[in-house]
Design a protein around this motif. Structure first.
Motif, PDB file in Angstrom:
ATOM      1  N   ILE A 122       0.837  -1.198   0.000  1.00  0.00           N
ATOM      2  CA  ILE A 122       0.000   0.000   0.000  1.00  0.00           C
ATOM      3  C   ILE A 122       0.873   1.249   0.000  1.00  0.00           C
ATOM      4  CG2 ILE A 122      -1.741   1.296   1.271  1.00  0.00           C
ATOM      5  CD1 ILE A 122      -2.747  -1.383   2.394  1.00  0.00           C
ATOM      6  N   ARG A 123       1.875   1.276   0.852  1.00  0.00           N
ATOM      7  CA  ARG A 123       2.728   2.468   0.935  1.00  0.00           C
ATOM      8  C   ARG A 123       3.502   2.691  -0.357  1.00  0.00           C
ATOM      9  NH1 ARG A 123       3.768   0.721   6.716  1.00  0.00           N
ATOM     10  NH2 ARG A 123       2.541   2.202   7.969  1.00  0.00           N
ATOM     11  N   ALA A 124       3.937   1.620  -1.005  1.00  0.00           N
ATOM     12  CA  ALA A 124       4.703   1.767  -2.240  1.00  0.00           C
ATOM     13  C   ALA A 124       3.881   2.429  -3.330  1.00  0.00           C
ATOM     14  CB  ALA A 124       5.206   0.402  -2.709  1.00  0.00           C
ATOM     15  N   CYS A 125       2.581   2.177  -3.330  1.00  0.00           N
ATOM     16  CA  CYS A 125       1.715   2.714  -4.383  1.00  0.00           C
ATOM     17  C   CYS A 125       1.059   4.023  -3.973  1.00  0.00           C
ATOM     18  CB  CYS A 125       0.644   1.683  -4.745  1.00  0.00           C
ATOM     19  SG  CYS A 125      -0.476   2.197  -6.059  1.00  0.00           S
ATOM     20  N   GLU A 126       0.629   4.126  -2.716  1.00  0.00           N
ATOM     21  CA  GLU A 126      -0.200   5.248  -2.282  1.00  0.00           C
ATOM     22  C   GLU A 126       0.498   6.193  -1.302  1.00  0.00           C
ATOM     23  OE1 GLU A 126      -4.430   2.832  -2.818  1.00  0.00           O
ATOM     24  OE2 GLU A 126      -3.740   3.345  -0.810  1.00  0.00           O
ATOM     25  N   GLY A 127       1.673   5.814  -0.828  1.00  0.00           N
ATOM     26  CA  GLY A 127       2.439   6.687   0.052  1.00  0.00           C
ATOM     27  C   GLY A 127       2.091   6.549   1.517  1.00  0.00           C
ATOM     28  N   GLU A 128       0.808   6.461   1.825  1.00  0.00           N
ATOM     29  CA  GLU A 128       0.335   6.321   3.194  1.00  0.00           C
ATOM     30  C   GLU A 128      -0.695   5.203   3.252  1.00  0.00           C
ATOM     31  OE1 GLU A 128       0.130  10.612   5.125  1.00  0.00           O
ATOM     32  OE2 GLU A 128      -0.986  10.560   3.248  1.00  0.00           O
ATOM     33  N   VAL A 129      -0.970   4.736   4.469  1.00  0.00           N
ATOM     34  CA  VAL A 129      -1.991   3.698   4.668  1.00  0.00           C
ATOM     35  C   VAL A 129      -3.189   4.347   5.349  1.00  0.00           C
ATOM     36  CG1 VAL A 129      -2.553   1.473   5.685  1.00  0.00           C
ATOM     37  CG2 VAL A 129      -0.242   1.895   4.827  1.00  0.00           C
ATOM     38  N   TRP A 130      -4.181   4.685   4.563  1.00  0.00           N
ATOM     39  CA  TRP A 130      -5.400   5.285   5.100  1.00  0.00           C
ATOM     40  C   TRP A 130      -6.316   4.208   5.649  1.00  0.00           C
ATOM     41  CZ3 TRP A 130      -6.756  10.382   5.600  1.00  0.00           C
ATOM     42  CH2 TRP A 130      -5.917  11.319   4.979  1.00  0.00           C
ATOM     43  N   LEU A 131      -7.078   4.552   6.680  1.00  0.00           N
ATOM     44  CA  LEU A 131      -8.142   3.695   7.184  1.00  0.00           C
ATOM     45  C   LEU A 131      -9.455   4.299   6.705  1.00  0.00           C
ATOM     46  CD1 LEU A 131      -8.414   2.146  10.705  1.00  0.00           C
ATOM     47  CD2 LEU A 131     -10.401   3.149   9.611  1.00  0.00           C
ATOM     48  N   ARG A 132     -10.230   3.515   5.942  1.00  0.00           N
ATOM     49  CA  ARG A 132     -11.427   4.088   5.334  1.00  0.00           C
ATOM     50  C   ARG A 132     -12.711   3.387   5.791  1.00  0.00           C
ATOM     51  NH1 ARG A 132     -11.432   6.600  -0.530  1.00  0.00           N
ATOM     52  NH2 ARG A 132     -13.288   7.385   0.518  1.00  0.00           N
ATOM     53  N   GLU A 133     -13.058   2.284   5.185  1.00  0.00           N
ATOM     54  CA  GLU A 133     -14.383   1.694   5.402  1.00  0.00           C
ATOM     55  C   GLU A 133     -14.592   1.235   6.843  1.00  0.00           C
ATOM     56  OE1 GLU A 133     -17.085  -1.239   2.835  1.00  0.00           O
ATOM     57  OE2 GLU A 133     -15.330  -2.255   3.672  1.00  0.00           O
ATOM     58  N   LEU A 134     -15.815   1.417   7.304  1.00  0.00           N
ATOM     59  CA  LEU A 134     -16.318   0.776   8.508  1.00  0.00           C
ATOM     60  C   LEU A 134     -17.418  -0.169   8.062  1.00  0.00           C
ATOM     61  CD1 LEU A 134     -16.620   3.955  10.759  1.00  0.00           C
ATOM     62  CD2 LEU A 134     -14.770   2.275  10.788  1.00  0.00           C
ATOM     63  N   GLY A 135     -17.160  -1.461   8.125  1.00  0.00           N
ATOM     64  CA  GLY A 135     -18.111  -2.457   7.651  1.00  0.00           C
ATOM     65  C   GLY A 135     -18.760  -3.181   8.813  1.00  0.00           C
ATOM     66  N   PHE A 136     -20.078  -3.051   8.913  1.00  0.00           N
ATOM     67  CA  PHE A 136     -20.847  -3.689   9.979  1.00  0.00           C
ATOM     68  C   PHE A 136     -21.396  -5.002   9.411  1.00  0.00           C
ATOM     69  CE2 PHE A 136     -20.533   0.737  10.720  1.00  0.00           C
ATOM     70  CZ  PHE A 136     -20.707   1.005  12.060  1.00  0.00           C
ATOM     71  N   GLY A 137     -20.669  -6.091   9.619  1.00  0.00           N
ATOM     72  CA  GLY A 137     -21.089  -7.376   9.066  1.00  0.00           C
ATOM     73  C   GLY A 137     -22.223  -7.989   9.863  1.00  0.00           C
ATOM     74  N   LEU A 138     -23.177  -8.603   9.143  1.00  0.00           N
ATOM     75  CA  LEU A 138     -24.378  -9.132   9.786  1.00  0.00           C
ATOM     76  C   LEU A 138     -24.497 -10.649   9.726  1.00  0.00           C
ATOM     77  CD1 LEU A 138     -27.058  -6.635   8.380  1.00  0.00           C
ATOM     78  CD2 LEU A 138     -25.663  -6.398  10.424  1.00  0.00           C
ATOM     79  N   ASN A 139     -23.669 -11.306   8.933  1.00  0.00           N
ATOM     80  CA  ASN A 139     -23.916 -12.726   8.670  1.00  0.00           C
ATOM     81  C   ASN A 139     -23.450 -13.594   9.837  1.00  0.00           C
ATOM     82  OD1 ASN A 139     -23.962 -15.410   7.481  1.00  0.00           O
ATOM     83  ND2 ASN A 139     -24.277 -14.333   5.551  1.00  0.00           N
ATOM     84  N   ARG A 140     -24.414 -14.210  10.498  1.00  0.00           N
ATOM     85  CA  ARG A 140     -24.125 -14.968  11.723  1.00  0.00           C
ATOM     86  C   ARG A 140     -23.518 -16.332  11.470  1.00  0.00           C
ATOM     87  NH1 ARG A 140     -29.974 -13.740  14.391  1.00  0.00           N
ATOM     88  NH2 ARG A 140     -30.570 -14.401  12.289  1.00  0.00           N
ATOM     89  N   ALA A 141     -23.376 -16.726  10.214  1.00  0.00           N
ATOM     90  CA  ALA A 141     -22.692 -17.988   9.921  1.00  0.00           C
ATOM     91  C   ALA A 141     -21.185 -17.868  10.118  1.00  0.00           C
ATOM     92  CB  ALA A 141     -22.990 -18.425   8.485  1.00  0.00           C
ATOM     93  N   PHE A 142     -20.662 -16.637  10.107  1.00  0.00           N
ATOM     94  CA  PHE A 142     -19.232 -16.406  10.275  1.00  0.00           C
ATOM     95  C   PHE A 142     -18.992 -15.597  11.548  1.00  0.00           C
ATOM     96  CE2 PHE A 142     -19.654 -16.067   5.467  1.00  0.00           C
ATOM     97  CZ  PHE A 142     -19.410 -17.408   5.259  1.00  0.00           C
ATOM     98  N   SER A 143     -17.927 -15.925  12.240  1.00  0.00           N
ATOM     99  CA  SER A 143     -17.597 -15.244  13.487  1.00  0.00           C
ATOM    100  C   SER A 143     -16.086 -15.228  13.635  1.00  0.00           C
ATOM    101  CB  SER A 143     -18.231 -15.979  14.672  1.00  0.00           C
ATOM    102  OG  SER A 143     -17.631 -17.260  14.826  1.00  0.00           O
ATOM    103  N   ARG A 144     -15.630 -14.729  14.777  1.00  0.00           N
ATOM    104  CA  ARG A 144     -14.193 -14.740  15.064  1.00  0.00           C
ATOM    105  C   ARG A 144     -13.673 -16.169  15.148  1.00  0.00           C
ATOM    106  NH1 ARG A 144     -11.429 -11.807  20.350  1.00  0.00           N
ATOM    107  NH2 ARG A 144      -9.276 -12.494  19.937  1.00  0.00           N
ATOM    108  N   GLU A 145     -14.526 -17.094  15.526  1.00  0.00           N
ATOM    109  CA  GLU A 145     -14.119 -18.492  15.666  1.00  0.00           C
ATOM    110  C   GLU A 145     -14.393 -19.309  14.406  1.00  0.00           C
ATOM    111  OE1 GLU A 145     -16.222 -16.947  17.947  1.00  0.00           O
ATOM    112  OE2 GLU A 145     -14.496 -16.432  19.210  1.00  0.00           O
ATOM    113  N   ARG A 146     -15.346 -18.896  13.600  1.00  0.00           N
ATOM    114  CA  ARG A 146     -15.728 -19.682  12.422  1.00  0.00           C
ATOM    115  C   ARG A 146     -15.406 -18.888  11.163  1.00  0.00           C
ATOM    116  NH1 ARG A 146     -21.529 -22.089  10.361  1.00  0.00           N
ATOM    117  NH2 ARG A 146     -20.745 -24.155   9.790  1.00  0.00           N
ATOM    118  N   LEU A 147     -14.387 -19.341  10.453  1.00  0.00           N
ATOM    119  CA  LEU A 147     -13.868 -18.611   9.317  1.00  0.00           C
ATOM    120  C   LEU A 147     -13.946 -19.445   8.046  1.00  0.00           C
ATOM    121  CD1 LEU A 147     -11.837 -18.240  12.003  1.00  0.00           C
ATOM    122  CD2 LEU A 147     -10.776 -16.572  10.493  1.00  0.00           C
TER     123      LEU A 147
END
Length: 363
Positions: free
Chosen positions: A274-299
């Protein structure tokens, strides 16, 4: 060109003709049920309406999904993508009347020259269900997680989704608590939240990539985001889920990742790109995921699928096609890398909206 409906006695060279050996009868029945619900409840597409299914036969998960669509759409036309030239597929798309459904079942991602598949299908007025990169979820464990993620509960997805959007759109800011003292302060109102919850009644296009389940936004003032966030998964350079042994802490100043703790060589490689192409690493999207089939334990391994995980993900890099910002020229933005935050708590203003691994609004 007119393609006939599939005959009842299909050979093994046709999509959905043979059951997938690593999936038991219960998994195949669940796939059939979930596909039927998607068609009926989300797409509002009945078995007598025109449909075209384009699939390949290169993974067992493909075969399970194809069999499910065969049961739900008995009059659909079928194309085995591996058995025809791209021109045949393109011609079949253009034969369809507006309002017809196209289902794409892809082991990787179909390449049709310069044809941007889903976008061009929407331009033709077609409904689209796209299953992509299924090869990244091998075996029955990940395959079953994917099948379960196709379940469609309109009351949950639409209720929680609309409630989150309403709360995001009126918020003045927020706070993400990632535990161990890591607090990310979102010191700005948010862009109008966008929904991916299977409700197309007021939308121009019907369908998209499945599984679904997300509300997303970003800070109006990106430089008003400061603090620390601990991530437990990130998308690596192969577009796969990478789960380090220990969570990685991102240190964010004025909307940019300026340092890390407990990083790994793989994550350092992402930041370096990212830095090589864009110079800085921006933090952009905030994604509120809703799908309960996936979790921190189930990937699952595919980062584009796991993005729907019930919890919060962020994006690194300047690229975000949904929100224009004056500091970015679209032609200069290249990277949008999803990272998944440990979410002990998430507040919009003073209201806690995520607790114990679940959303607390709209239920």
């Amino acid at each position: 060109m007119t393609l006939p409906p599939r005959p009842p006695s299909a050979s093994a060279s046709q999509p959905g003709a043979a059951p997938a050996a690593c999936f038991d009868a219960a998994a195949r029945a669940l796939a059939a049920s979930n596909v039927q619900d998607l068609l009926t409840l989300a797409l509002e597409h009945g078995p007598q309406q025109p449909a075209l299914v384009v699939g390949d036969l290169d993974s067992e998960l493909n075969l399970v999904l194809a069999a499910a669509y065969r049961a739900a759409l008995p009059r659909a036309q079928w194309i085995d993508f591996g058995a025809v030239e791209p021109a045949v597929v393109l011609a079949a798309f253009r034969q369809l009347a507006p309002g017809s459904l196209v289902v794409l079942i892809q082991t990787t991602s179909f390449r049709l020259e310069a044809f941007r598949l889903r976008i061009e299908l929407f331009k033709l007025g077609l409904k689209v269900i796209e299953h992509v990169h299924l090869a990244r979820m091998p075996g029955p464990v990940q395959g079953l997680a994917y099948i379960e993620a196709l379940a469609y509960d309109p009351a949950y997805f639409r209720g929680v989704g609309q409630a989150l959007k309403a709360r995001i759109d009126r918020a003045r800011g927020g706070l993400l608590d990632s535990g161990e003292g890591a607090l990310l302060r979102l010191g700005s109102p948010f862009e109008d939240a966008k929904l991916n919850v299977g409700d197309y009644r007021q939308m121009k296009n019907t369908g998209g990539q499945f599984p679904i389940g997300e509300v997303f936004t970003e800070a109006r003032e990106l430089e008003a985001v400061n603090g620390e966030v601990r991530i437990f998964v990130f998308g690596d350079t192969a577009f796969l889920v990478n789960k380090p042994e220990r969570p990685i802490t991102l240190i964010v100043e004025a909307g940019r990742v300026v340092a890390t703790r407990d990083s790994t060589p793989e994550f350092d490689a992402v930041l370096a790109l990212i830095r090589a192409c864009e110079g800085e690493v921006w933090l952009r999207e905030l994604g509120f995921g809703l799908n309960r089939a996936f979790s921190r334990e189930r990937l699952v391994d595919d980062i584009g699928t796991y993005e729907r995980m019930c919890g919060l993900h962020l994006s690194l890099g300047a690229k975000h096609g949904s929100y224009a910002k004056p500091q970015f020229r679209r032609k200069d933005t290249r990277y949008h890398v999803d990272v998944f935050a440990i979410t002990e708590a998430l507040y919009l203003d003073d209201e806690r909206v995520f607790e114990d691994g679940a959303w607390t609004v709209g239920l």
